[in-house]
Design a protein around this motif. Structure first.
Motif, PDB file in Angstrom:
ATOM      1  N   LEU A   1      10.432  56.684  30.674  1.00  0.00           N
ATOM      2  CA  LEU A   1       9.987  57.035  29.331  1.00  0.00           C
ATOM      3  C   LEU A   1      10.674  58.315  28.856  1.00  0.00           C
ATOM      4  O   LEU A   1      11.110  58.408  27.705  1.00  0.00           O
ATOM      5  CB  LEU A   1       8.464  57.204  29.328  1.00  0.00           C
TER       6      LEU A   1
ATOM      7  N   VAL B   1      -1.904  60.616  34.654  1.00  0.00           N
ATOM      8  CA  VAL B   1      -1.176  59.364  34.423  1.00  0.00           C
ATOM      9  C   VAL B   1       0.328  59.598  34.552  1.00  0.00           C
ATOM     10  O   VAL B   1       1.043  58.807  35.175  1.00  0.00           O
ATOM     11  CB  VAL B   1      -1.529  58.769  33.043  1.00  0.00           C
ATOM     12  N   ALA B   2       0.810  60.686  33.976  1.00  0.00           N
ATOM     13  CA  ALA B   2       2.242  60.986  34.065  1.00  0.00           C
ATOM     14  C   ALA B   2       2.652  61.228  35.513  1.00  0.00           C
ATOM     15  O   ALA B   2       3.731  60.794  35.934  1.00  0.00           O
ATOM     16  CB  ALA B   2       2.574  62.208  33.209  1.00  0.00           C
TER      17      ALA B   2
ATOM     18  N   CYS C   1      -3.967  62.601  30.934  1.00  0.00           N
ATOM     19  CA  CYS C   1      -2.556  62.340  30.638  1.00  0.00           C
ATOM     20  C   CYS C   1      -1.645  62.977  31.674  1.00  0.00           C
ATOM     21  O   CYS C   1      -0.613  62.404  32.037  1.00  0.00           O
ATOM     22  CB  CYS C   1      -2.207  62.818  29.233  1.00  0.00           C
TER      23      CYS C   1
ATOM     24  N   TYR D   1       2.461  61.206  26.653  1.00  0.00           N
ATOM     25  CA  TYR D   1       1.258  60.409  26.862  1.00  0.00           C
ATOM     26  C   TYR D   1       0.085  60.853  25.995  1.00  0.00           C
ATOM     27  O   TYR D   1      -0.850  60.093  25.780  1.00  0.00           O
ATOM     28  CB  TYR D   1       0.825  60.476  28.341  1.00  0.00           C
TER      29      TYR D   1
ATOM     30  N   TRP E   1       4.141  64.881  29.894  1.00  0.00           N
ATOM     31  CA  TRP E   1       2.718  64.988  29.597  1.00  0.00           C
ATOM     32  C   TRP E   1       2.465  64.791  28.098  1.00  0.00           C
ATOM     33  O   TRP E   1       1.564  64.055  27.700  1.00  0.00           O
ATOM     34  CB  TRP E   1       2.249  66.349  30.089  1.00  0.00           C
TER      35      TRP E   1
ATOM     36  N   ASN F   1       2.327  57.805  37.750  1.00  0.00           N
ATOM     37  CA  ASN F   1       3.314  56.789  37.377  1.00  0.00           C
ATOM     38  C   ASN F   1       4.656  57.464  37.118  1.00  0.00           C
ATOM     39  O   ASN F   1       5.256  57.304  36.060  1.00  0.00           O
ATOM     40  CB  ASN F   1       2.849  56.039  36.126  1.00  0.00           C
TER      41      ASN F   1
ATOM     42  N   TYR G   1       1.630  56.252  16.058  1.00  0.00           N
ATOM     43  CA  TYR G   1       1.354  55.323  17.152  1.00  0.00           C
ATOM     44  C   TYR G   1       0.351  54.260  16.716  1.00  0.00           C
ATOM     45  O   TYR G   1       0.538  53.072  16.982  1.00  0.00           O
ATOM     46  CB  TYR G   1       0.819  56.079  18.379  1.00  0.00           C
TER      47      TYR G   1
ATOM     48  N   CYS H   1      -2.872  58.378  23.821  1.00  0.00           N
ATOM     49  CA  CYS H   1      -4.191  58.367  24.461  1.00  0.00           C
ATOM     50  C   CYS H   1      -5.283  58.804  23.494  1.00  0.00           C
ATOM     51  O   CYS H   1      -6.403  58.309  23.560  1.00  0.00           O
ATOM     52  CB  CYS H   1      -4.190  59.271  25.693  1.00  0.00           C
TER      53      CYS H   1
ATOM     54  N   TRP I   1       7.818  55.323  35.995  1.00  0.00           N
ATOM     55  CA  TRP I   1       7.705  54.872  34.609  1.00  0.00           C
ATOM     56  C   TRP I   1       7.798  56.061  33.649  1.00  0.00           C
ATOM     57  O   TRP I   1       8.394  55.972  32.576  1.00  0.00           O
ATOM     58  CB  TRP I   1       6.387  54.131  34.382  1.00  0.00           C
ATOM     59  N   SER I   2       7.214  57.163  34.051  1.00  0.00           N
ATOM     60  CA  SER I   2       7.263  58.361  33.212  1.00  0.00           C
ATOM     61  C   SER I   2       8.688  58.874  33.068  1.00  0.00           C
ATOM     62  O   SER I   2       9.099  59.297  31.983  1.00  0.00           O
ATOM     63  CB  SER I   2       6.375  59.455  33.803  1.00  0.00           C
TER      64      SER I   2
END
Length: 175
Positions: free
Chosen positions: A159, A148-149, A145, A126, A123, A152, A46, A130, A155-156
Motif C-alpha cells: 500500500l 493493523v498496519a 490502525c 489506514y 498508519w 499486515n 473514501y 477506518c 500488505w501495508s
C-alpha cells in the motif's frame, strides 16, 4: 461485441466510474483547501469512492457530503493529531539534516527517521478509511490502525509503494 458499447455495457460503466472518481477527487481538493478539513475531506473521499465503486450507487455529491458531515468531528480531531505528529517529524528531519550537513551526525539518524516517516505514513493510510467504516473512539481508532498496519506489514508495504508511486506520478506528470 454488440453489448460492449451499450449504455449499460461494461465499457461505458467503466468510464463512468472513472469519471465519478475524477469528480470525487475534485470535490476532495475543494473541501481540503482549508487545511483543517483535510481529514474530513479524505474520509468523505473514501466514503464516496466506496459507494460509487463497490455499492454501485449514484449521487456523487450526496455520498461525499454524507461522509464529510457524518465524520467531520472525529476526522478533524484525528487530522489534528496527525498534523502535530507530522510537524514534529518535519522539524526533527530538518534538524537532523542540518546536523548532517554540518558533519555532526552520520547518515544513520536520517535513515532511522526515514523509517519512522514510512511507518507514520502507513498508519495514516489506514486512519481515514477506518473512521468511515467503524464507529469507535479516536484513541481506539489510532491504536487499531497502528496495529493493523503492523500486523499486515507486507500488505501495508505494498500500500505504501502504491501511495509513493501515486505521489511521484502526481508530481512528475503535468496536470
Amino acid at each position: 461485441m454488440r453489448g460492449l458499447f451499450n449504455y449499460d455495457g461494461p465499457l461505458i460503466t467503466f468510464f463512468s466510474k472513472i469519471g465519478d472518481c475524477v469528480l470525487l477527487s475534485v470535490l476532495w481538493v475543494l473541501f481540503s483547501l482549508p487545511v483543517i478539513t483535510l481529514g474530513a475531506a479524505t474520509t468523505a473521499l473514501y466514503h464516496g469512492v466506496r459507494k460509487v465503486l463497490k455499492d454501485d450507487q449514484n449521487g456523487l455529491f450526496s455520498h461525499f457530503w454524507e461522509g464529510f458531515r457524518d465524520n467531520f468531528k472525529q476526522s478533524t480531531l484525528i487530522w489534528l493529531v496527525v498534523l502535530a505528529i507530522l510537524a514534529v517529524l518535519g522539524l526533527s528531519g530538518r534538524s537532523a539534516w542540518i546536523l548532517f550537513e554540518a558533519g555532526q551526525i552520520t547518515k544513520l539518524p536520517l535513515i532511522l527517521l526515514g523509517v519512522v516517516y514510512a511507518l507514520v505514513i502507513l498508519w495514516i493510510l489506514y486512519l481515514f478509511p477506518c473512521v468511515d467504516r467503524f464507529e469507535s473512539t479516536v484513541g481506539r481508532i489510532l491504536r487499531s490502525c497502528a496495529q493493523v498496519a503492523g500486523l499486515n506489514l507486507l500488505w501495508s508495504l505494498m500500500l505504501l509503494l502504491i501511495f509513493v508511486l501515486a505521489v511521484v506520478l502526481a508530481v512528475w506528470l503535468p496536470v
